[in-house]
Design a protein around this motif. Sequence first.
Motif: not given
Length: 237
Positions: A125, A127, A147, A176
């Motif tokens: 998750y 990014p 993400g 995310s």
Amino acid sequence: MIFTAAPHAHSSALCGYSPLMLFKTPPGVYAPQDDTWMLAEALLREDITAGTAVLDVGTGSGALALVAAGRGAAQVTAVDVSPLAVGATWLRARLKGLPVRVLHGDLLTPVAGRGFDLIVANPPYVPVAGRRARRGRGLAWRAGADGRAVLDRICRDAPPLLRPGGVLLLVHSALSGTERTLAQLTASGLRAEVADRRTIPFGPVLRAQAPWLEARGLIAPGETKEELVVIRAERRT
């Protein structure tokens, strides 16, 4: 590829959760961290019996699958795209005498058409610049520019696998998009809420990504902490 670890006659299932139940994680497999412990705590708050069918998506080290089996669930399935993670999870379950079926495959694909009472997921998750990793160590955490590369797939594909009254437990960073996760799961007919929040210092991955995250406006200049959330989504009976 399917591995099934059956109980040993001389061993007993774990009666509680402890980090001591885990041993060293092989290089290249996601080692249990704060998000793992948060999800394990949420799992332990659920009503788990021998008849509870549990799915651990992206099992990694196998920690959550073993927690579920240790609580008495006799139907535990663990899935991971990494052959190394599959082997490590199978070996741990075997050594502990816990009934875990381990499948090699991408997310929910190996269990399409099945039904579960409890699904747990600690997916990539973070990014990062570029696309989701296809191989290597980054596979466990790289999740595309927003993400959401894996989160969106789980939000789409997990709800149909939940039995009436079934629960999805999903952990990820607030970076995310917590509200996006809640909205997607609600749109799928689930009752979704944030079950737990925790602020933790950046680990090595986010520290390395900090300049890029600042440039995108995802974190404030000099920010050094992130919020983790556990989402609980239940299918109404």
